[in-house]
Design a protein around this motif. Structure first.
Motif: not given
Length: 349
Positions: A8-9, A69-76, A161-165, A342-343
């Motif tokens: 979560g970014l 940080m190593s996860a490829k899935r990022v939610v910003m 970023p995989a998702v923009v929330d 939360g992201l």
């Protein structure tokens, strides 16, 4: 089998924060493996919108390299006054048609062309009234340029970023994990922007973005006392909203009080609007997060103005930690990571 990790970014006015979590599933929390924050130079992010891409990208790169940080899935996240969130009621229909109908219904009152906006509709509940089967929900519209600038800053750091929330929805997830299905009003006081989201059983009921934050008091003190931002910030933290004001600092105390009222009054108005217009379940408490929420006396002042109990949110309380994550580094500012947590949780939605 290892569960997927998500970062979560949170790109704030004064810094970027990231939380890497291994998720347990929707609404079930997870385990924090990495966490970090890097400060930003003044002015490169204004009102939660990236103005200068280079320094923000550099901070994100540093965050990834220094904190591993190593996860490829990022939610910003995004969340400023150029993001419109409105309550809307429409006849019940499939979700695709709801989204199209919501755009049509909102287009005349949007502060931007629908062609310049990214839109969505989030149903919150269904009911039956004199018009038949109906759906209530939140219509969200964000300027494409606003989102694109933030995304570009992230991608320039080598992160996709995989998702923009929406930051407000992230706050709701973090608070709901801590407080369960209660009806709560989350108030996240950042440096320049305050996000308010009222939720019931983990579902948003009302969202407001207020163009005021904790940095306003710091700026005012620096101007009144003709001092540096760092000295003004320290004084603000020392004085808070205390009724006992040292001699010679009366004007400084008034400056802090005016800045706080510029946050508290719109928050109280939002709560009143919810009670009179939305008429949802009664709010049981205020959950305060963000760096600005830690100003001494602010919680008590807001609780008194809203006539509701207030508590400082602890987004870490609903998750687990690996020993190497280093929770102790952030023990004095846990609530500042509510959006980032939360992201990350949104990656399981």
């Amino acid at each position: 089998m290892a569960r997927e990790r998500v970062v979560g970014l949170d790109i704030g006015t004064v810094g970027v924060r990231a939380v890497e979590m291994e998720l347990a599933g929707p609404g079930r929390g997870g385990t924090i493996h990495r966490i970090g924050e890097v400060p930003l130079p003044p002015g490169v992010v204004r009102d939660a919108e990236v103005i200068e891409k280079g320094p923000v990208s550099a901070a994100i790169k540093k965050l990834w390299s220094s904190d591993g940080m190593s996860a490829k899935r990022v939610v910003m996240g995004v969340g400023n006054q150029r993001v419109v969130v409105r309550n809307m009621t429409m006849p019940r229909m499939p979700i695709g048609q709801l989204r199209q109908a919501a755009v049509y219904q909102a287009q005349e009152t949007l502060p931007m062309s629908v062609d310049e906006a990214l839109t969505d509709f989030l149903p919150t509940h269904e009911f039956v009234d004199g018009n038949g089967d109906s759906v209530a929900g939140l219509f969200v519209a964000a300027g494409k340029d606003t989102v694109s600038l933030n995304v570009l800053a992230v991608e320039s750091a080598g992160v996709s970023p995989a998702v923009v929330d929406l930051n407000a929805f992230a706050l709701m997830r973090a608070a709901s994990l801590e407080h369960g299905g209660a009806t709560i009003a989350c108030v996240d006081i950042g440096a320049r922007v305050t996000n308010v989201v009222i939720s019931h059983e983990g579902r948003p009921q009302l969202v407001r973005v207020i163009a005021a934050g904790g940095q306003d008091a710091t700026d005012g003190l620096a101007r009144v006392l003709k001092t540096t931002d760092a000295e003004a910030e320290n004084l603000k933290r020392q004085m808070g909203l205390s009724s006992s004001v040292p001699a010679g600092l009366e004007e400084a105390a008034r400056t802090i009080q005016v800045s706080v009222r510029n946050i508290v009054d719109p928050v109280v108005s939002t709560l009143s609007y919810y009670g009179s217009q939305i008429r949802g379940p009664q709010i049981s408490m205020l959950v305060l997060t963000g760096g600005g929420a830690q100003l001494p006396g602010l919680g008590q002042y807001l609780a008194s103005a809203a006539r509701l109990p207030a508590t400082l949110g602890s987004p870490f309380s609903g998750v687990q930690w690996t020993k190497s994550a280093g929770r102790e580094r952030f023990a004095d500012r846990e609530s500042s990571f509510a959006v980032a947590v939360g992201l990350a949780l949104g990656g399981a939605a």
